[in-house]
Design a protein around this motif. Structure first.
Motif, mmCIF file in Angstrom:
data_model
loop_
_atom_site.group_PDB
_atom_site.id
_atom_site.type_symbol
_atom_site.label_atom_id
_atom_site.label_comp_id
_atom_site.label_asym_id
_atom_site.label_seq_id
_atom_site.Cartn_x
_atom_site.Cartn_y
_atom_site.Cartn_z
ATOM 1 N N ALA A 177 22.400 -38.838 -24.838
ATOM 2 C CA ALA A 177 22.085 -38.416 -23.472
ATOM 3 C C ALA A 177 23.139 -37.434 -22.967
ATOM 4 N N ALA A 178 24.398 -37.708 -23.309
ATOM 5 C CA ALA A 178 25.484 -36.828 -22.868
ATOM 6 C C ALA A 178 25.350 -35.459 -23.535
ATOM 7 N N LEU A 179 24.994 -35.445 -24.828
ATOM 8 C CA LEU A 179 24.835 -34.166 -25.531
ATOM 9 C C LEU A 179 23.639 -33.386 -24.988
ATOM 10 N N LYS A 180 22.589 -34.109 -24.613
ATOM 11 C CA LYS A 180 21.408 -33.447 -24.030
ATOM 12 C C LYS A 180 21.797 -32.798 -22.699
ATOM 13 N N SER A 181 22.553 -33.575 -21.890
ATOM 14 C CA SER A 181 23.003 -33.032 -20.605
ATOM 15 C C SER A 181 23.909 -31.823 -20.840
ATOM 16 N N GLY A 182 24.768 -31.896 -21.879
ATOM 17 C CA GLY A 182 25.627 -30.774 -22.239
ATOM 18 C C GLY A 182 24.803 -29.551 -22.616
ATOM 19 N N GLU A 183 23.717 -29.781 -23.356
ATOM 20 C CA GLU A 183 22.848 -28.670 -23.768
ATOM 21 C C GLU A 183 22.202 -28.015 -22.541
ATOM 22 N N ASP A 184 21.732 -28.867 -21.610
ATOM 23 C CA ASP A 184 21.114 -28.334 -20.382
ATOM 24 C C ASP A 184 22.105 -27.467 -19.613
ATOM 25 N N ILE A 185 23.334 -27.962 -19.496
ATOM 26 C CA ILE A 185 24.366 -27.202 -18.778
ATOM 27 C C ILE A 185 24.611 -25.873 -19.493
ATOM 28 N N PHE A 186 24.642 -25.931 -20.832
ATOM 29 C CA PHE A 186 24.905 -24.731 -21.627
ATOM 30 C C PHE A 186 23.798 -23.692 -21.424
ATOM 31 N N VAL A 187 22.538 -24.137 -21.555
ATOM 32 C CA VAL A 187 21.408 -23.209 -21.430
ATOM 33 C C VAL A 187 21.392 -22.567 -20.045
ATOM 34 N N LYS A 188 21.678 -23.386 -19.059
ATOM 35 C CA LYS A 188 21.613 -22.896 -17.679
ATOM 36 C C LYS A 188 22.776 -21.945 -17.348
ATOM 37 N N ASN A 189 23.992 -22.296 -17.758
ATOM 38 C CA ASN A 189 25.167 -21.540 -17.288
ATOM 39 C C ASN A 189 25.836 -20.646 -18.313
ATOM 40 N N CYS A 190 25.688 -20.949 -19.601
ATOM 41 C CA CYS A 190 26.553 -20.310 -20.588
ATOM 42 C C CYS A 190 25.803 -19.420 -21.572
ATOM 43 N N ALA A 191 24.506 -19.743 -21.788
ATOM 44 C CA ALA A 191 23.750 -19.052 -22.833
ATOM 45 C C ALA A 191 23.695 -17.538 -22.595
ATOM 46 N N ALA A 192 23.702 -17.116 -21.347
ATOM 47 C CA ALA A 192 23.630 -15.685 -21.031
ATOM 48 C C ALA A 192 24.743 -14.909 -21.727
ATOM 49 N N CYS A 193 25.901 -15.498 -21.868
ATOM 50 C CA CYS A 193 27.028 -14.800 -22.491
ATOM 51 C C CYS A 193 27.345 -15.298 -23.896
ATOM 52 N N HIS A 194 26.951 -16.553 -24.198
ATOM 53 C CA HIS A 194 27.321 -17.099 -25.511
ATOM 54 C C HIS A 194 26.114 -17.247 -26.432
ATOM 55 N N GLY A 195 24.925 -16.806 -25.948
ATOM 56 C CA GLY A 195 23.722 -16.895 -26.773
ATOM 57 C C GLY A 195 23.050 -18.249 -26.634
ATOM 58 N N MET A 196 21.695 -18.245 -26.741
ATOM 59 C CA MET A 196 20.918 -19.479 -26.562
ATOM 60 C C MET A 196 21.345 -20.571 -27.536
ATOM 61 N N LYS A 197 21.738 -20.170 -28.747
ATOM 62 C CA LYS A 197 22.118 -21.166 -29.751
ATOM 63 C C LYS A 197 23.626 -21.141 -30.007
ATOM 64 N N GLY A 198 24.364 -20.499 -29.090
ATOM 65 C CA GLY A 198 25.815 -20.421 -29.232
ATOM 66 C C GLY A 198 26.239 -19.427 -30.294
ATOM 67 N N GLU A 199 25.321 -18.479 -30.619
ATOM 68 C CA GLU A 199 25.633 -17.502 -31.677
ATOM 69 C C GLU A 199 26.596 -16.418 -31.199
ATOM 70 N N GLY A 200 26.839 -16.389 -29.881
ATOM 71 C CA GLY A 200 27.775 -15.402 -29.343
ATOM 72 C C GLY A 200 27.060 -14.158 -28.877
ATOM 73 N N LEU A 201 27.534 -13.578 -27.759
ATOM 74 C CA LEU A 201 26.927 -12.359 -27.211
ATOM 75 C C LEU A 201 28.070 -11.567 -26.594
ATOM 76 N N VAL A 202 28.238 -11.687 -25.275
ATOM 77 C CA VAL A 202 29.445 -11.121 -24.651
ATOM 78 C C VAL A 202 30.627 -12.024 -25.028
ATOM 79 N N GLY A 203 30.373 -13.310 -24.948
ATOM 80 C CA GLY A 203 31.404 -14.290 -25.291
ATOM 81 C C GLY A 203 31.346 -14.644 -26.774
ATOM 82 N N PRO A 204 32.369 -15.332 -27.262
ATOM 83 C CA PRO A 204 32.454 -15.633 -28.702
ATOM 84 C C PRO A 204 31.372 -16.583 -29.222
ATOM 85 N N ASN A 205 31.217 -16.539 -30.520
ATOM 86 C CA ASN A 205 30.327 -17.400 -31.289
ATOM 87 C C ASN A 205 30.909 -18.818 -31.338
ATOM 88 N N PHE A 206 30.048 -19.833 -31.082
ATOM 89 C CA PHE A 206 30.540 -21.216 -31.106
ATOM 90 C C PHE A 206 30.151 -21.953 -32.390
#
Ligand code: HEC
Length: 273
Positions: A174-203
């Motif tokens: 549940a915590a990881l799901k919530s983490g994913e939601d937070i990521f998609v909503k706030n971070c994906a724009a710069c780090h990519g939908m799958k964390g592949e990196g865009l403006v920000g680094p690859n995770f």
């Protein structure tokens, strides 16, 4: 009578001051409430001083007498002492080295004190020890402990005790799901939908600019790297949420997302894993 007008204008002035204070500094609640009490105390103090001034400056005319009357009444009501001119009536017969004794009544305020405590003790005993609706010390303590543990649970749930020193990886689904939601909503724009990196680094790779591992990641998210375009998230995400999104980011390692951004930073070898 002029003094009466002075008193009225003083009251108007002070009320105005108090209202101005109430409208003004609401930002700092503590300072405001202290200032409020100070104003009220000052107001009462000034009123008493003004009242005394009026009484003593005009005590020989009708207005002065009128002002003094309630005070005199109150004093005689609570003391019921014999007026000095009638003291001969209560003078006792004996005399020691010229010292004589007055047979004064016990003043009503003293009786009030005595009977007040007797009545309160009866009410207290019935309420606390017979009916049991009042909290005796032990119950009061238990109630406080219960309240404190509820508050503690809330703090743990919102992650108030989690910081960059204490944070640990969570594997809770549940915590990881919530983490994913937070990521998609706030971070994906710069780090990519799958964390592949865009403006920000690859995770998803093994390389980290600010160090890998939960503690470093938590720290970067919390404080940000503003000069490089990564904002601080501590005002938007609570510590628990930062822990969740950090754990989610760590779960992306080795997922090989499409269009990966080239590694940035240094190869991170986890001391624990
Ligand atoms: C506006 C774009 C932007 C957004 C939105 C953004 N980041 Fe970043 N992020 C960056 C950039 C750029 C860097 C690289 C900073 C540097 O080079 O020092 C970075 C770095 C990071 C790092 C450190 C990576 C490393 O290699 O050390 C982490 C962790 C991170 N971001 C997490 C997040 C999280 C979690 C969110 C969402 C809550 C987020 N970021 C949102 C742009 C962004």
């Amino acid at each position: 009578m002029k003094l009466n007008r002075l008193l009225v204008s003083f009251v108007i002035m002070l009320t105005g001051f108090n209202t101005a204070l109430a409208e003004g500094s609401s930002s700092d609640e503590t300072i405001y409430s202290v200032a409020k009490y100070m104003t009220v105390i000052t107001l009462v103090f000034i009123l008493i001083v003004l009242w005394l001034v009026i009484v003593y400056s005009e005590k020989n005319d009708r207005t002065g007498q009128l002002f003094l009357a309630p005070l005199k009444k109150l004093i005689s009501l609570i003391s019921q002492s014999t007026p000095i001119e009638n003291e001969s009536e209560i003078l006792l017969a004996h005399e020691y080295d010229g010292i004589r004794e007055l047979d004064n009544k016990i003043p009503p305020w003293f009786h009030g004190l005595l009977w007040g405590t007797v009545i309160i003790s009866i009410i207290y005993m019935i309420q606390y020890h017979v009916i049991g609706t009042g909290n005796v010390q032990e119950e009061e303590y238990l109630a406080e402990v219960t309240l404190a543990s509820v508050e503690r649970d809330i703090l743990i749930r919102t992650g108030a005790f989690i910081n960059e020193e204490t944070v640990t990886v969570t594997n809770d689904a549940a915590a990881l799901k919530s983490g994913e939601d937070i990521f998609v909503k706030n971070c994906a724009a710069c780090h990519g939908m799958k964390g592949e990196g865009l403006v920000g680094p690859n995770f998803a790779d093994e390389y980290w600019v600010h160090g890998g591992g939960i503690k470093n990641i938590f720290k970067v998210i919390k404080y940000g790297v503003p000069q490089k375009g990564m904002i601080s998230w501590q005002t938007q995400l609570d510590p628990k949420q930062i822990q969740e999104v950090s754990s989610y980011i760590l779960s992306l390692r080795g997922t090989n997302p499409p269009n990966p951004k080239a590694p940035e930073g240094e190869l991170w070898v986890d001391a624990i894993n």
